[in-house]
Motif scaffolding. Structure first.
Motif, PDB file in Angstrom:
ATOM      1  N   ARG B  90       0.985  -1.192  -0.022  1.00 31.07           N
ATOM      2  CA  ARG B  90       0.154   0.064  -0.138  1.00 31.07           C
ATOM      3  C   ARG B  90       0.849   1.248  -0.048  1.00 31.07           C
ATOM      4  O   ARG B  90       0.408   2.271  -0.770  1.00 31.07           O
ATOM      5  N   ALA B  91       1.886   1.283   0.758  1.00 35.67           N
ATOM      6  CA  ALA B  91       2.656   2.467   0.864  1.00 35.67           C
ATOM      7  C   ALA B  91       3.595   2.587  -0.448  1.00 35.67           C
ATOM      8  O   ALA B  91       3.713   3.812  -0.857  1.00 35.67           O
ATOM      9  N   LYS B  92       3.938   1.657  -1.225  1.00 31.76           N
ATOM     10  CA  LYS B  92       4.592   1.811  -2.528  1.00 31.76           C
ATOM     11  C   LYS B  92       3.385   2.411  -3.542  1.00 31.76           C
ATOM     12  O   LYS B  92       3.874   3.487  -4.271  1.00 31.76           O
ATOM     13  N   VAL B  93       2.316   2.027  -3.515  1.00 31.45           N
ATOM     14  CA  VAL B  93       1.132   2.613  -4.444  1.00 31.45           C
ATOM     15  C   VAL B  93       1.143   3.920  -4.049  1.00 31.45           C
ATOM     16  O   VAL B  93       0.911   4.637  -5.045  1.00 31.45           O
ATOM     17  N   ARG B  94       0.842   4.249  -2.728  1.00 33.03           N
ATOM     18  CA  ARG B  94       0.687   5.808  -2.374  1.00 33.03           C
ATOM     19  C   ARG B  94       1.886   6.483  -2.853  1.00 33.03           C
ATOM     20  O   ARG B  94       1.442   7.678  -3.068  1.00 33.03           O
ATOM     21  N   ALA B  95       2.926   5.895  -2.649  1.00 29.87           N
ATOM     22  CA  ALA B  95       4.109   6.737  -2.918  1.00 29.87           C
ATOM     23  C   ALA B  95       3.909   7.130  -4.187  1.00 29.87           C
ATOM     24  O   ALA B  95       4.511   8.199  -4.656  1.00 29.87           O
ATOM     25  N   PHE B  96       3.729   6.182  -5.422  1.00 24.53           N
ATOM     26  CA  PHE B  96       3.801   6.548  -6.661  1.00 24.53           C
ATOM     27  C   PHE B  96       2.689   7.375  -6.993  1.00 24.53           C
ATOM     28  O   PHE B  96       2.894   8.448  -7.904  1.00 24.53           O
ATOM     29  N   ALA B  97       1.525   7.321  -6.271  1.00 26.57           N
ATOM     30  CA  ALA B  97       0.267   8.076  -6.459  1.00 26.57           C
ATOM     31  C   ALA B  97       0.801   9.517  -6.140  1.00 26.57           C
ATOM     32  O   ALA B  97       0.736  10.636  -6.658  1.00 26.57           O
ATOM     33  N   LEU B  98       1.565   9.826  -5.148  1.00 27.93           N
ATOM     34  CA  LEU B  98       1.983  11.034  -4.747  1.00 27.93           C
ATOM     35  C   LEU B  98       3.074  11.482  -5.228  1.00 27.93           C
ATOM     36  O   LEU B  98       3.283  12.922  -5.524  1.00 27.93           O
ATOM     37  N   ALA B  99       4.080  10.878  -5.940  1.00 28.68           N
ATOM     38  CA  ALA B  99       5.208  11.078  -6.874  1.00 28.68           C
ATOM     39  C   ALA B  99       4.328  12.213  -8.010  1.00 28.68           C
ATOM     40  O   ALA B  99       5.086  12.988  -8.421  1.00 28.68           O
ATOM     41  N   ILE B 100       3.119  11.589  -8.228  1.00 32.13           N
ATOM     42  CA  ILE B 100       2.422  12.329  -9.340  1.00 32.13           C
ATOM     43  C   ILE B 100       1.522  13.460  -8.911  1.00 32.13           C
ATOM     44  O   ILE B 100       1.577  14.781  -9.145  1.00 32.13           O
ATOM     45  N   THR B 157      -3.935  -5.902 -10.869  1.00 37.46           N
ATOM     46  CA  THR B 157      -4.996  -5.094 -10.459  1.00 37.46           C
ATOM     47  C   THR B 157      -4.771  -3.778 -10.492  1.00 37.46           C
ATOM     48  O   THR B 157      -4.011  -3.147 -10.049  1.00 37.46           O
ATOM     49  N   VAL B 158      -5.766  -3.072 -11.317  1.00 38.43           N
ATOM     50  CA  VAL B 158      -5.838  -1.804 -11.383  1.00 38.43           C
ATOM     51  C   VAL B 158      -6.223  -1.150 -10.336  1.00 38.43           C
ATOM     52  O   VAL B 158      -6.906  -1.452  -9.324  1.00 38.43           O
ATOM     53  N   GLY B 159      -5.553  -0.040  -9.961  1.00 36.49           N
ATOM     54  CA  GLY B 159      -5.729   0.855  -8.723  1.00 36.49           C
ATOM     55  C   GLY B 159      -5.311   2.379  -8.623  1.00 36.49           C
ATOM     56  O   GLY B 159      -5.097   3.108  -9.528  1.00 36.49           O
ATOM     57  N   LEU B 160      -4.954   2.663  -7.666  1.00 38.06           N
ATOM     58  CA  LEU B 160      -4.828   4.133  -7.240  1.00 38.06           C
ATOM     59  C   LEU B 160      -3.595   4.721  -8.219  1.00 38.06           C
ATOM     60  O   LEU B 160      -3.470   5.814  -8.470  1.00 38.06           O
ATOM     61  N   ALA B 161      -2.470   4.047  -8.217  1.00 37.73           N
ATOM     62  CA  ALA B 161      -1.332   4.166  -9.089  1.00 37.73           C
ATOM     63  C   ALA B 161      -1.707   4.694 -10.432  1.00 37.73           C
ATOM     64  O   ALA B 161      -1.413   5.548 -11.013  1.00 37.73           O
ATOM     65  N   ASP B 162      -2.459   3.774 -11.009  1.00 34.30           N
ATOM     66  CA  ASP B 162      -3.008   3.861 -12.638  1.00 34.30           C
ATOM     67  C   ASP B 162      -3.783   4.930 -12.586  1.00 34.30           C
ATOM     68  O   ASP B 162      -3.983   5.600 -13.545  1.00 34.30           O
ATOM     69  N   ILE B 163      -4.623   5.320 -11.320  1.00 31.53           N
ATOM     70  CA  ILE B 163      -5.620   6.390 -11.710  1.00 31.53           C
ATOM     71  C   ILE B 163      -4.927   7.663 -11.697  1.00 31.53           C
ATOM     72  O   ILE B 163      -5.479   8.623 -12.327  1.00 31.53           O
ATOM     73  N   CYS B 164      -3.815   7.807 -11.059  1.00 31.59           N
ATOM     74  CA  CYS B 164      -3.168   9.134 -10.978  1.00 31.59           C
ATOM     75  C   CYS B 164      -2.144   9.053 -12.138  1.00 31.59           C
ATOM     76  O   CYS B 164      -1.921  10.271 -12.868  1.00 31.59           O
ATOM     77  N   LEU B 165      -1.633   8.081 -12.811  1.00 33.11           N
ATOM     78  CA  LEU B 165      -0.751   7.960 -13.743  1.00 33.11           C
ATOM     79  C   LEU B 165      -1.357   8.594 -15.290  1.00 33.11           C
ATOM     80  O   LEU B 165      -0.934   9.212 -15.933  1.00 33.11           O
ATOM     81  N   VAL B 166      -2.851   7.770 -15.502  1.00 29.17           N
ATOM     82  CA  VAL B 166      -3.178   8.069 -16.749  1.00 29.17           C
ATOM     83  C   VAL B 166      -3.468   9.430 -17.088  1.00 29.17           C
ATOM     84  O   VAL B 166      -3.240   9.970 -18.196  1.00 29.17           O
ATOM     85  N   PRO B 167      -4.214  10.242 -16.243  1.00 26.31           N
ATOM     86  CA  PRO B 167      -4.197  11.479 -16.317  1.00 26.31           C
ATOM     87  C   PRO B 167      -2.977  12.305 -16.619  1.00 26.31           C
ATOM     88  O   PRO B 167      -2.896  13.373 -17.549  1.00 26.31           O
ATOM     89  N   GLN B 168      -2.125  12.103 -15.865  1.00 24.25           N
ATOM     90  CA  GLN B 168      -0.635  12.573 -15.903  1.00 24.25           C
ATOM     91  C   GLN B 168      -0.207  12.456 -17.251  1.00 24.25           C
ATOM     92  O   GLN B 168       0.625  13.265 -17.927  1.00 24.25           O
ATOM     93  N   ILE B 169      -0.171  11.151 -17.826  1.00 23.46           N
ATOM     94  CA  ILE B 169       0.190  11.036 -19.253  1.00 23.46           C
ATOM     95  C   ILE B 169      -0.572  11.838 -20.272  1.00 23.46           C
ATOM     96  O   ILE B 169       0.012  12.321 -21.177  1.00 23.46           O
ATOM     97  N   GLY B 170      -2.055  12.032 -19.802  1.00 28.40           N
ATOM     98  CA  GLY B 170      -2.863  12.985 -20.704  1.00 28.40           C
ATOM     99  C   GLY B 170      -2.105  14.394 -20.787  1.00 28.40           C
ATOM    100  O   GLY B 170      -1.840  15.013 -21.924  1.00 28.40           O
TER     101      GLY B 170
END
Lengths: 210, 210
Positions: B90-100, B157-170
């Motif tokens: 969970r911490a790794k996923v949240r860290a990725f999300a926060l990096a964005i 499993t798709v999740g929080l990291a992907d939710i943050c990544l895709v708009p940032q790629i946009g």
């Protein structure tokens, strides 16, 4: 556990407070940010973002991003709680924390200020940028807790919101922000200063303080 | 529930994806950010930060900050999980999300770009600022998932990291960032695009798209 950080880094400061509240003792490794220690190959191998803090666990696992680290602490060491139990209340606390950690701090941190200077802004303009970002951001934070009665941001239990607020107030002082406009925030800051976990985490008390 | 947002706002986009994944249908109220709708008195009464998104629940409760909203969704509608169950994971996923969400987006959003223009940077310099911030940030994100095998940021499993990544790629595409340097991120982006929750949330499919 070892905290890779810097005495003045507000994100490191947050983790110092949270660990103290949870009773976690830390070893510290310091990175002089203005010198660029955080962009050394050795550190980038720990944290590809090249930002402090990183929390290195005893088994070598490295956690990054202060809010992710604090959520991990909360999940693995539940007491004392840094988030309330009600989901709506948790969302309000997290939103306050993010209003600082995502919307103030990243826009006024050293990396951005260096970049502004690189675009030709003089020192007064760069410091003015930081002060403006902090003033606007804290103005919103003051309103986010307008209906709260203290002594802490969200009631009588200290937690994640306070952990983010106090270091940001510290930064506000560095940049000469007029804090008189934020009486609720300043009352919280004063209440937190009475707690050992907050008092011991201030930059001036760290071994790497300049 | 009503989402106060804007088709192009990446933070609104994150909430659109998360709600779709959780099966939550939304009404939408749109705020033209360049016109400053988000700083109207009516909106500031909902969200003192003057930023989108805000999620207005059926009982009138207003939640702000996209990551806080998504954590609330996760806590109140557990399935499908947007975060793994293991605390380290969970911490790794949240860290990725926060990096964005904390280290890329706030430094390249419209508010900062307007402020840069106000400091005399021309359009090319302002857009260059955004592209540089995004390029550096996505470079770190690519490394944060270097040991992952896909198809999503952290496994199957798709999740929080992907939710943050895709708009940032946009956003990266809008600012002309060269995305060839980020093969893992682009593979995740392509995998997510196959999912209805992601496909339906893209800016071009929103009612307020210009």
């Amino acid at each position: 556990m070892k905290l890779h950080g810097f005495f003045r880094s507000t994100a490191s400061w947050r983790v110092r407070i949270a660990c103290a509240l949870k009773g976690v003792s830390l070893d510290h490794q310091s990175y002089k940010l203005r010198r660029g220690d955080q962009r050394s190959d050795a550190y980038l191998a720990l944290n590809p973002q090249g930002l402090v803090p990183a929390l290195e666990l005893d088994d070598g696992t490295v956690l990054t991003q202060s809010l992710a680290i604090i959520e991990w602490l909360e999940e693995t060491i539940p007491e004392p709680h840094l988030l309330p139990s009600d989901p709506i209340a948790r969302a309000k606390v997290r939103a306050f924390a993010l209003a600082i950690a995502a919307d103030i701090h990243p826009v006024q941190n050293l990396k951005v200020l260096f970049a502004l200077a690189g675009h030709g802004l003089d020192e007064a303009a760069v410091n003015g940028w930081a002060a403006t970002v902090i003033t606007e951001g804290l103005g919103a934070c003051e309103k986010l807790i307008a209906d709260q009665d203290g002594p802490y941001c969200f009631g009588d239990t200290v937690g994640l919101a306070d952990i983010c607020l106090v270091p940001q107030i510290g930064n506000a002082k560095r940049f000469g922000v007029d804090l008189a406009a934020f009486p609720k925030l300043m009352a919280v800051d004063a209440a937190c200063a009475q707690l050992p976990a907050f008092a011991d985490a201030v930059p001036g008390r760290q071994a790497d303080a300049e």
